[in-house]
Design a protein around this motif. Structure first.
Motif, mmCIF file in Angstrom:
data_model
loop_
_atom_site.group_PDB
_atom_site.id
_atom_site.type_symbol
_atom_site.label_atom_id
_atom_site.label_comp_id
_atom_site.label_asym_id
_atom_site.label_seq_id
_atom_site.Cartn_x
_atom_site.Cartn_y
_atom_site.Cartn_z
ATOM 1 N N ILE A 1 -8.193 5.852 11.456
ATOM 2 C CA ILE A 1 -9.435 5.316 10.921
ATOM 3 C C ILE A 1 -9.581 5.833 9.500
ATOM 4 C CG2 ILE A 1 -10.592 5.047 13.145
ATOM 5 C CD1 ILE A 1 -11.984 7.713 12.633
ATOM 6 N N GLY A 2 -10.380 5.128 8.700
ATOM 7 C CA GLY A 2 -10.532 5.563 7.319
ATOM 8 C C GLY A 2 -11.797 5.026 6.691
ATOM 9 N N ASP B 1 0.842 -1.201 0.000
ATOM 10 C CA ASP B 1 0.000 0.000 0.000
ATOM 11 C C ASP B 1 0.870 1.240 0.000
ATOM 12 O OD1 ASP B 1 0.003 1.615 2.585
ATOM 13 O OD2 ASP B 1 -0.313 -0.381 3.404
ATOM 14 N N ILE B 2 0.317 2.297 -0.574
ATOM 15 C CA ILE B 2 0.997 3.586 -0.702
ATOM 16 C C ILE B 2 0.128 4.636 -0.031
ATOM 17 C CG2 ILE B 2 1.935 5.293 -2.307
ATOM 18 C CD1 ILE B 2 2.068 2.989 -4.392
ATOM 19 N N THR B 3 0.747 5.436 0.838
ATOM 20 C CA THR B 3 0.020 6.472 1.578
ATOM 21 C C THR B 3 0.645 7.830 1.299
ATOM 22 O OG1 THR B 3 -0.519 4.900 3.335
ATOM 23 C CG2 THR B 3 -0.742 7.230 3.866
ATOM 24 N N TRP C 1 -4.284 14.070 8.104
ATOM 25 C CA TRP C 1 -5.091 13.568 6.987
ATOM 26 C C TRP C 1 -4.202 12.952 5.912
ATOM 27 C CZ3 TRP C 1 -10.176 13.036 7.430
ATOM 28 C CH2 TRP C 1 -10.851 13.814 8.358
ATOM 29 N N ALA C 2 -4.624 11.766 5.453
ATOM 30 C CA ALA C 2 -3.845 11.042 4.439
ATOM 31 C C ALA C 2 -4.784 10.228 3.561
ATOM 32 C CB ALA C 2 -2.818 10.123 5.102
ATOM 33 N N ALA C 3 -4.271 9.826 2.410
ATOM 34 C CA ALA C 3 -4.993 8.918 1.510
ATOM 35 C C ALA C 3 -4.135 7.679 1.305
ATOM 36 C CB ALA C 3 -5.263 9.594 0.171
ATOM 37 N N GLU C 4 -4.785 6.509 1.303
ATOM 38 C CA GLU C 4 -4.081 5.245 1.153
ATOM 39 C C GLU C 4 -4.664 4.453 -0.015
ATOM 40 O OE1 GLU C 4 -3.216 1.962 4.418
ATOM 41 O OE2 GLU C 4 -5.038 1.509 3.297
ATOM 42 N N LEU C 5 -3.778 3.885 -0.823
ATOM 43 C CA LEU C 5 -4.178 3.008 -1.924
ATOM 44 C C LEU C 5 -3.541 1.648 -1.697
ATOM 45 C CD1 LEU C 5 -5.502 2.564 -4.738
ATOM 46 C CD2 LEU C 5 -3.307 3.295 -5.733
#
Length: 236
Positions: free
Chosen positions: A151-152, A91-93, A100-104
């Protein structure tokens, strides 16, 4: 005419003044070295603050645990049994801020699909591979030192490929969107390396077409898998 005495008095006054000035200067404290002409000591600026990279990666081992649920339309009491799987995952964050972050997440996972309920006699209907890229928006808590929970929530789109039929003549599980919820934590050993535990719930209900004994049928597989992962975190 002025007298010789007054003339000598006038001549001696400046000399006396000069003598007095010399005495004062001789008793004055020495000037500091920087004022006296010696260059001042160099000022050392504080080291610049290096901001942490917004990029982070993880390598995890995932347990993918689907729900054993689904049905074939038109067959009462039909159900499905979908096997669990254990696979590696990357995974890449990207951190927009410290919170605040986005994860794929990227990974593939194989599953067997078997008949259950009134169609249990079909046994293993087919086998499929899943590619379930999932993008979540996360909130990271930063008030617990090295322990960093988060959390996400986000969205998933699952591709089904390399599908093989066994007791069926053919099987085709349809690609589909689904929602995702997430909770986990990183325990950071230093500014770069850490240990990660992560749990996701995907809401995934793909339709499928299947041909059994020459008869075309349709149905829905209620996969809704839990995805439980442990692994290593690296923050650039």
């Amino acid at each position: 005419m002025p007298s010789i005495g007054s003339t000598l008095h006038r001549l001696s006054a400046p000399a006396a003044g000069l003598a007095l000035l010399g005495t004062v200067l001789a008793g004055a404290p020495a000037l500091p070295a920087d004022i006296a002409g010696t260059p001042p000591l160099a000022y050392k600026a504080p080291a610049p603050v290096v901001e942490q990279s917004p990029w982070q990666i993880r390598l995890r081992l995932l347990g993918v645990i689907p729900e054993d649920d689904g049905s074939v339309r038109g067959i009462n009491g039909s159900n499905l049994d979908v096997s669990d799987s254990v696979v590696p995952e990357l995974d890449i964050t990207y951190y927009f801020t410290k919170n605040w972050a986005a994860e794929l997440i990227l990974g593939v996972t194989p599953h067997d699909i078997s008949g259950a309920g009134s169609i249990s006699s079909l046994n293993k209907i087919g086998e499929v591979w899943l590619l379930p890229p999932t993008l979540t928006l996360q909130y990271h808590f930063t008030d617990f030192g090295a322990f960093k929970p988060y959390i996400g929530a986000g969205i998933n789109y699952t591709f089904f490929f390399d599908q093989k039929a066994y007791s069926a003549d053919s099987i085709d599980v349809k690609d589909t969107f689904g929602w995702a919820l997430q909770a986990g934590f990183d325990y950071m050993f230093d500014e770069h390396w850490g240990f990660n535990v992560d749990v996701k719930k995907l809401f995934l209900k793909p339709d499928f077409d299947v041909v059994v004994a020459g008869q075309p049928l349709t149905g829905k597989a209620n996969l809704d898998p839990w995805i439980v992962g442990v692994g290593v975190t690296y923050r650039f």
